[in-house]
Design an enzyme around this catalytic site. Structure first.
Site, PDB file in Angstrom:
ATOM      1  N   ASP A  82       0.847  -1.193   0.000  1.00  0.00           N
ATOM      2  CA  ASP A  82       0.000   0.000   0.000  1.00  0.00           C
ATOM      3  C   ASP A  82       0.889   1.254   0.000  1.00  0.00           C
ATOM      4  O   ASP A  82       1.883   1.309   0.751  1.00  0.00           O
ATOM      5  CB  ASP A  82      -0.880  -0.049   1.270  1.00  0.00           C
ATOM      6  CG  ASP A  82      -2.016   0.942   1.234  1.00  0.00           C
ATOM      7  OD1 ASP A  82      -2.358   1.441   0.146  1.00  0.00           O
ATOM      8  OD2 ASP A  82      -2.578   1.223   2.320  1.00  0.00           O
ATOM      9  N   HIS A  83       0.549   2.224  -0.826  1.00  0.00           N
ATOM     10  CA  HIS A  83       1.273   3.501  -0.886  1.00  0.00           C
ATOM     11  C   HIS A  83       2.774   3.323  -1.072  1.00  0.00           C
ATOM     12  O   HIS A  83       3.582   3.918  -0.342  1.00  0.00           O
ATOM     13  CB  HIS A  83       1.019   4.347   0.365  1.00  0.00           C
ATOM     14  CG  HIS A  83      -0.385   4.853   0.456  1.00  0.00           C
ATOM     15  ND1 HIS A  83      -0.880   5.852  -0.356  1.00  0.00           N
ATOM     16  CD2 HIS A  83      -1.411   4.471   1.242  1.00  0.00           C
ATOM     17  CE1 HIS A  83      -2.147   6.055  -0.063  1.00  0.00           C
ATOM     18  NE2 HIS A  83      -2.508   5.233   0.904  1.00  0.00           N
ATOM     19  N   HIS A 181      -7.591  10.176   4.588  1.00  0.00           N
ATOM     20  CA  HIS A 181      -7.036   9.109   5.423  1.00  0.00           C
ATOM     21  C   HIS A 181      -7.203   9.506   6.892  1.00  0.00           C
ATOM     22  O   HIS A 181      -7.109  10.667   7.241  1.00  0.00           O
ATOM     23  CB  HIS A 181      -5.532   8.944   5.169  1.00  0.00           C
ATOM     24  CG  HIS A 181      -5.199   8.424   3.802  1.00  0.00           C
ATOM     25  ND1 HIS A 181      -4.566   9.184   2.859  1.00  0.00           N
ATOM     26  CD2 HIS A 181      -5.397   7.215   3.248  1.00  0.00           C
ATOM     27  CE1 HIS A 181      -4.380   8.446   1.765  1.00  0.00           C
ATOM     28  NE2 HIS A 181      -4.882   7.253   1.978  1.00  0.00           N
ATOM     29  N   GLY A 211     -11.110   4.794   4.057  1.00  0.00           N
ATOM     30  CA  GLY A 211     -12.445   4.231   4.299  1.00  0.00           C
ATOM     31  C   GLY A 211     -13.015   4.577   5.668  1.00  0.00           C
ATOM     32  O   GLY A 211     -14.241   4.686   5.834  1.00  0.00           O
TER      33      GLY A 211
HETATM   34  P1  13P Z   1      -8.227   4.963   6.800  1.00  0.00           P
HETATM   35  O1  13P Z   1      -7.095   4.867   7.795  1.00  0.00           O
HETATM   36  O2  13P Z   1      -8.866   6.309   6.786  1.00  0.00           O
HETATM   37  O3  13P Z   1      -9.199   3.858   6.975  1.00  0.00           O
HETATM   38  O4  13P Z   1      -7.554   4.807   5.359  1.00  0.00           O
HETATM   39  C1  13P Z   1      -6.797   3.681   5.086  1.00  0.00           C
HETATM   40  C2  13P Z   1      -6.135   3.807   3.777  1.00  0.00           C
HETATM   41  O5  13P Z   1      -6.577   4.498   2.889  1.00  0.00           O
HETATM   42  C3  13P Z   1      -4.911   3.001   3.549  1.00  0.00           C
HETATM   43  O6  13P Z   1      -4.363   3.184   2.282  1.00  0.00           O
END
Ligand code: 13P
Length: 392
Positions: A82-83, A181, A211
């Site tokens: 992720d990222h 986020h 989310g």
């Molecule tokens: P949240 O921490 O807001 O749920 O977002 C998670 C996210 O986007 C991880 O890439």
């Protein structure tokens, strides 16, 4: 071995209009809880490891546990970086076992975002690995308060999205339509019309970051408009944190006192999301249609001429160092026969993450150089075969 191709997993979700949870994990407790939730709800699931969280855990050790958890699961699992911040982060993620990677160059100007993303897509696709790109700006850091998030939301435009997907070849697109986020302040305002237009223009699985904090109704409307992967972390971390606070109030003293019940708290939130997002009960249908993510063992048995055993050891050490950095190589093993009279005295056991790597490894300049200069001139007598590994 229900590690499956993430492209097939998300295509199934896209066709059937539900979303798969991509839950970020920061510890073994998260990993176990996410898997327990997915198993309980019979749902496909994505185990996400975010580069911004690498200060909390050792990525390499966490990947070993994550791969083990995925391989023993009975539901379909994909493992996602992720990222990812750089090209090298994506290579490292793939070589440690991620079968999906995100390159997040969304803070760069469009041209630069396209150039870096395209480079990652070329490398990852040559390893069979699908890529998520991001366009627009979703402010914030997972797990932190909205007030501390720098900058405003930059919405993804339909025209840029079309151009970005055409020119990069990404498999999934993370869009910015009003989420942030971390913990929200107030009610997030989501641009559903924009999302519907992007979905109609692209027709590929869309991803929502940030989310945490969205209402049930907002999730439903996102999924109706093409969102098939939802990234989720802060709410899990907060559920774990609340449980630890309760434990502290109940006179917890040791580490295990504080963390008692944390797995259950995370699992409950995972199951709630999975049920809300429609992925509950989809495990078997995904397993029926998705390509299994199976490694390939590239086996070379050889004898040498004109090298001492010491020279061979040096050559092997160089091979382990150089070849293990080639994208898609999970492991480079080198060996010497236990018995002196073995037909072949030495071996390479190179594990590729996917059959696509057979060709891209063969053609990679570092492999060519090593093979042509350091190996082939001395190893005339050899056999070389690629094996698809057959596992449970
Ligand atoms: P949240 O921490 O807001 O749920 O977002 C998670 C996210 O986007 C991880 O890439």
């Amino acid at each position: 071995m229900p590690l499956v191709h993430m492209r097939d997993m998300l295509q199934h979700a896209h066709r059937n209009r539900y979303a798969v949870g991509a839950f970020d994990l920061v510890s073994l407790e998260f990993l176990e809880a996410i898997m327990a939730g997915a198993e309980a709800a019979r749902a496909p699931v994505i185990l996400s490891l975010a580069e911004s969280h690498f200060e909390y855990f050792d990525f390499e050790l966490a990947m070993a546990a994550t791969v083990a958890a995925a391989r023993r699961a009975s539901v379909p699992v994909a493992i996602h970086l992720d990222h990812g911040e750089h090209f090298d982060s994506a290579v490292r993620g793939i070589n440690l076992g991620c079968n999906g990677v995100m390159i997040d160059a969304s803070h760069h100007p469009l041209e630069e975002n396209i150039a870096l993303t395209r480079q990652v897509v070329e490398m990852a696709h040559a390893c069979g690995v699908p890529v998520e790109g991001e366009l627009g700006y979703v402010p914030g850091v997972e797990g932190e308060d909205a007030e501390r998030h720098p900058g405003d939301v930059v919405y993804t435009s339909v025209e840029d999205a079309k151009r970005y997907v055409d020119e990069t070849g990404v498999d999934f697109l993370a869009v910015s339509i009003g989420t942030v986020h971390g913990r929200m302040k107030g009610e997030p305002k989501l641009d559903f019309d924009r999302l519907a237009e992007i979905d109609a223009a692209l027709g590929i699985p869309l991803v929502i970051h940030g989310g945490t904090g969205l209402s049930d109704e907002q999730f439903r409307r996102l999924i109706e408009r093409g969102v098939t992967k939802i990234n989720y972390y802060t709410a899990l971390a907060d559920a774990a944190g609340r449980r630890m606070q309760d434990n502290a109030g109940n006179d917890a003293r040791s580490y295990t006192d504080f963390t008692r019940g944390v797995r259950d708290a995370i699992r409950e939130e995972v199951v709630r999301c999975i049920e809300l997002w429609g992925s509950a009960g989809q495990a078997d249908a995904v397993l029926d249609t998705a390509e299994r993510w199976e490694p390939v063992e590239h086996v070379i048995l050889y004898n040498v001429e004109g090298l001492t055993d010491e020279d061979v050891e040096e050559m092997m050490a160089e091979g382990r160092r150089v070849l293990s950095k080639i994208p898609g190589v999970l492991r480079v093993g080198t060996g010497q026969a236990v018995k002196e009279d073995a037909q072949y005295r030495f071996c390479w056991l190179v594990t590729f993450c996917h059959p696509a790597v057979i060709d891209s490894y063969r053609d990679h300049p570092d492999h060519r150089r090593f093979a042509d200069e350091r190996f082939r001139p001395y190893a005339g007598g050899r056999v070389s075969i690629d094996y698809r590994m057959i596992e449970d």
